[in-house]
Write an enzyme that holds these catalytic residues in place. Structure first.
Site, PDB file in Angstrom:
ATOM      1  CE  LYS A 134      -3.104   2.816   2.799  1.00  0.00           C
ATOM      2  NZ  LYS A 134      -3.774   3.015   4.095  1.00  0.00           N
ATOM      3  CD  GLU A 181      -5.225   8.765  11.106  1.00  0.00           C
ATOM      4  OE1 GLU A 181      -4.314   7.923  11.106  1.00  0.00           O
ATOM      5  OE2 GLU A 181      -5.725   9.243  10.062  1.00  0.00           O
TER       6      GLU A 181
END
Length: 374
Positions: A134, A181
């Protein structure tokens, strides 16, 4: 006193605004003491500096770049890491600053769409070749015009109550944002971090919105992207000496304009001076903003992304003399200057990613900030 109002009226070089969900806001004004750090070991150096800088009852605000090198161009003045003990801290409710914009319209300039599709295709090819699992590919747009950072912070505070709202001002520039986050939070001996990865836009109607959230919760591509982040966070915290709790359930977290997959990861560790920054160093960059394997993803970003992220996707927050503190990933953010603002947004590329869909995801993320200023 009104922290945002004090932030807005401060004329010195250094100013910070911070408001976390469920807590009073803080404005840090001036710099009684400051330390800049650089290079591979910057978080360890920052943790050691915090232990030396902070007296009982004091707080240092800190911000870091995504990369371990100082910013360039518009990011000049934002080093790869900076801790500031303010001359004065103002705490109180996150009230409006009392300022308004001057009525000038911002003009969005986006010439990156074709290049971004190409970059996503290159990333997908690297994944297919087994070089990466990724990688997060970001792009940048500009909005030309005049805007008061305090106005943006006030509007972000109104719109994103469940996010951390931050502003780090240096001279005539100010880095602002609304992040969902938590990277690392240490409260007593409790460590908390969030895995936030996997994104979908909101629907127009309640039925459509619910259907989109359901698809996000079951989409194999989004689940794979999210899984990388959860496993990374747990592994890195365990290596840092955190005694982990069982993993919580993954849920769809809904914000204005966007849905995310989110999982809370918690554990226990004995606090000591500088500890929150050591935890930050153990986790940054997570696969949610970098990729995996971490080293190869960072190298790919440096060679192919084509922009200076500056403090975008870096950790921002505060630490106290005990080593407790709260750091968020600097997302949904913009660097505001005298003639406009620069915004970065990225999307996680995994096997099967579609360049057009990833481009649309960055549009959704840009809208979080653009919708409050245009």
């Amino acid at each position: 006193m009104n922290p945002l109002g004090e932030f807005a009226s401060w004329s010195g070089d250094h100013r910070v605004f911070w408001r976390a969900p469920g807590a009073d806001a803080m404005a840090g004004l001036g710099a009684a003491r400051a330390v800049e750090v650089d290079g591979r070991w910057r978080f360890e150096a920052a943790a050691a500096a915090a232990a030396e800088l902070l007296d009982e009852g004091e707080v240092a605000f800190a911000g870091f770049g995504f990369a371990d090198r100082p910013g360039t161009g518009a990011w000049d003045g934002y080093p790869s890491g900076r801790l500031v003990v303010p001359e004065r801290i103002v705490r109180g409710p996150a009230e409006r600053a009392g300022h308004t914009d001057d009525g000038s319209a911002l003009r969005v300039e986006d010439g990156t769409r074709a290049a971004y599709r190409d970059a996503v295709k290159q990333a997908a090819d690297a994944i297919d070749a087994g070089e990466l699992a990724k990688v997060v590919v970001a792009r940048e747009v500009e909005a030309a015009g005049r805007i008061d950072p305090a106005v943006v912070l006030s509007r972000l505070s109104d719109r994103f109550e469940s996010c951390a709202i931050f502003g780090f001002g240096r001279g005539r520039s100010c880095f602002v944002g609304a992040s969902p986050e938590v990277l690392a939070e240490l409260n007593g001996d409790v460590v908390t971090t969030y895995a936030v990865a996997g994104t979908a836009p909101r629907g127009v109607t309640p039925a459509e919105d619910s259907a989109i959230a359901e698809r996000l919760a079951t989409d194999p591509k989004e689940q794979a992207e999210h899984h990388y982040v959860v496993e990374y966070l747990r592994t890195r915290l365990a290596l840092a000496g955190v005694s982990l709790d069982p993993t919580g359930d993954t849920e769809v977290r809904t914000l204005p304009g966007i849905h995310h997959l989110a999982t809370t990861v918690t554990g226990r560790i004995t606090p000591e001076p500088g500890m929150a920054l050591r935890l930050v160093g153990a986790l940054h960059p997570t696969p949610a903003v970098g990729g995996t394997p971490t080293t190869f993803a960072q190298q790919w970003i440096a060679e192919h992304e084509g922009l200076d992220r500056g403090w975008y996707a870096g950790p921002v927050g505060w630490i106290d003399h005990r080593g407790c503190g709260s750091f968020y990933v600097a997302l949904r953010s913009a660097l505001i200057g005298p003639r406009g603002m620069r915004l970065c947004a990225g999307a996680g590329i995994v096997a099967g990613s579609d360049p057009e869909q990833e481009l649309i995801e960055t549009d959704v993320k840009f809208a979080a900030v653009l919708d409050v200023v245009t």
